[in-house]
Design an enzyme around this catalytic site. Sequence first.
Site, mmCIF file in Angstrom:
data_model
loop_
_atom_site.group_PDB
_atom_site.id
_atom_site.type_symbol
_atom_site.label_atom_id
_atom_site.label_comp_id
_atom_site.label_asym_id
_atom_site.label_seq_id
_atom_site.Cartn_x
_atom_site.Cartn_y
_atom_site.Cartn_z
ATOM 1 N N MET A 79 0.822 -1.211 0.000
ATOM 2 C CA MET A 79 0.000 0.000 0.000
ATOM 3 C C MET A 79 0.863 1.270 0.000
ATOM 4 O O MET A 79 2.069 1.215 0.202
ATOM 5 C CB MET A 79 -0.926 0.000 1.210
ATOM 6 C CG MET A 79 -1.930 -1.136 1.210
ATOM 7 S SD MET A 79 -3.004 -1.130 2.660
ATOM 8 C CE MET A 79 -3.984 0.345 2.370
ATOM 9 N N HIS A 80 0.202 2.401 -0.232
ATOM 10 C CA HIS A 80 0.733 3.756 -0.004
ATOM 11 C C HIS A 80 1.740 4.255 -1.036
ATOM 12 O O HIS A 80 2.054 5.428 -1.061
ATOM 13 C CB HIS A 80 1.389 3.876 1.375
ATOM 14 C CG HIS A 80 0.596 3.337 2.517
ATOM 15 N ND1 HIS A 80 -0.652 3.807 2.835
ATOM 16 C CD2 HIS A 80 0.885 2.362 3.422
ATOM 17 C CE1 HIS A 80 -1.098 3.146 3.907
ATOM 18 N NE2 HIS A 80 -0.198 2.265 4.264
ATOM 19 N N ASP A 236 -2.527 -5.009 0.529
ATOM 20 C CA ASP A 236 -1.984 -6.302 0.935
ATOM 21 C C ASP A 236 -2.640 -6.875 2.176
ATOM 22 O O ASP A 236 -2.946 -8.076 2.233
ATOM 23 C CB ASP A 236 -0.465 -6.223 1.102
ATOM 24 C CG ASP A 236 -0.002 -5.054 1.959
ATOM 25 O OD1 ASP A 236 -0.840 -4.320 2.528
ATOM 26 O OD2 ASP A 236 1.227 -4.859 2.054
#
Length: 486
Positions: A79-80, A236
């Site tokens: 992520m991110h 995830d």
Amino acid sequence: MYLGLDLGTSELKALLLADDHRVVAVAHAQLSVQQPQPLWSEQDPHSWWRALESVMDQLAASHRADLSAVRAIGLSGQMHGAVLLDAQDKVLRPAILWNDGRSGAACVALTAAVPEVADIIGNLAMPGFTAPKLWWLREHEPEIFKQTARVLLPKDYLRLLLTGEAVTDCSDASGTLWLDVGARAWSPKLLAACGLDVSHMPRVVEGSAVSAGLSSHIAIRWGLRVGLPVAGGGGDNAASAVGMGVVSPGQGFVSLGTSGVVFLATDSFRPNPAQAVHAFCHALPNRWHQMSVMLSAASAVSWATKLLRYDNEAALLAAAAQVSPTARANAPLFLPYLSGERSPHNNPNAQGVLFGLTHSHDAAAMAYAVVEGVNFGLCDGWRTLATDQPIGALSVVGGGARSAWWSQELANTLGVPLVTQEGGATGGALGAARLAWLADGGVEADVCLSPPVAQRFEPVAQVAAEVARYQRFGALYQTLRSSFLT
């Protein structure tokens, strides 16, 4: 059969799932992280595509895999991360990853610009999130920022190459700090604060919905059906939750991966920004989750393995397990903040500390201290989460879950039973495949089953010396907080 693709930080994993829940085949491709400056963490998005080509070629060559039988594809990913594309969808620079800490000052500036950010998003501005990365980019790489026509998350860059469509899902989008998590839609106010608007963002769908169809040239290359549905997928941890059957309130898991995560599924949006809890959308409609995140978990053990010159992580854990109760009580304390920390401290400047060394300490004592410090950090996060539902047990997943000793120690520290389950090592890819199955019309009750329990770890009540060490651990961070370098 369903194909799950899980783009992690250290590898891309592909998994083929039959409709009787058998894992038909798994393929892996390694990835590397670049750290060109302190606090920086980057990857070349083109390396993700090369990894995808590798795993697909492996599956195509496997005698067990008939790719023509695949009915849908699901995606899971780290992520991110910020993938920056120009108007022709050309990558403008290496992707800035989830564990990149350069945007601490940008978080402060963003919060000052939009003081109600936590009320809108339900989460604090943290350096790992995507929005502060774009704030930093606007200040430090203005020419790149001006050329940025689209911002994608890592797995969604692969989707773009697979389908030609820019789409994300609610769970992954929750980690950008641009999504109104309660409403499951982009926040124009937060986007505008970063000099962006909805045109820079991908379309948002639910993780179990069809996002796009597979492009013809991609399908032909690997013998897949043209237009094959590609599910929205998930970040995830949300995808891992689907893979482990963690889909209902009161269910949860602990991940002993590169980072450490405690995840609880909820049926409503339950933000707790004051303690740096992540309140995100789940990968399934009308569900959310709470999550505490520490940035160095199994990665701290890997670091210590190299530092203390053990042959591998298993050897370090075996040595730590042999430390006597008396030696444990007198072992050093370890603060596991090698990459800063998120929950509950939200401090990108926090640093790792090995405190209390004497001539009597050997490598095993330090190995024990590192594992204990990771467990204490996870316990800090666990204590920030809340649910109205009784917790029967938490699943434990990730590389660290291979150690029964570590799982038992963690159960003791958290004070809650832990279970390992069959297929736990493939959680993200398995969850992605299950989301593909749902997008193909599968029924959640039939698809999102909890895998069989492999081993159960009942917590043993901590003795006074162990309780005292946890209290000293917390006090040590507070004492040193103002001394960390900025």
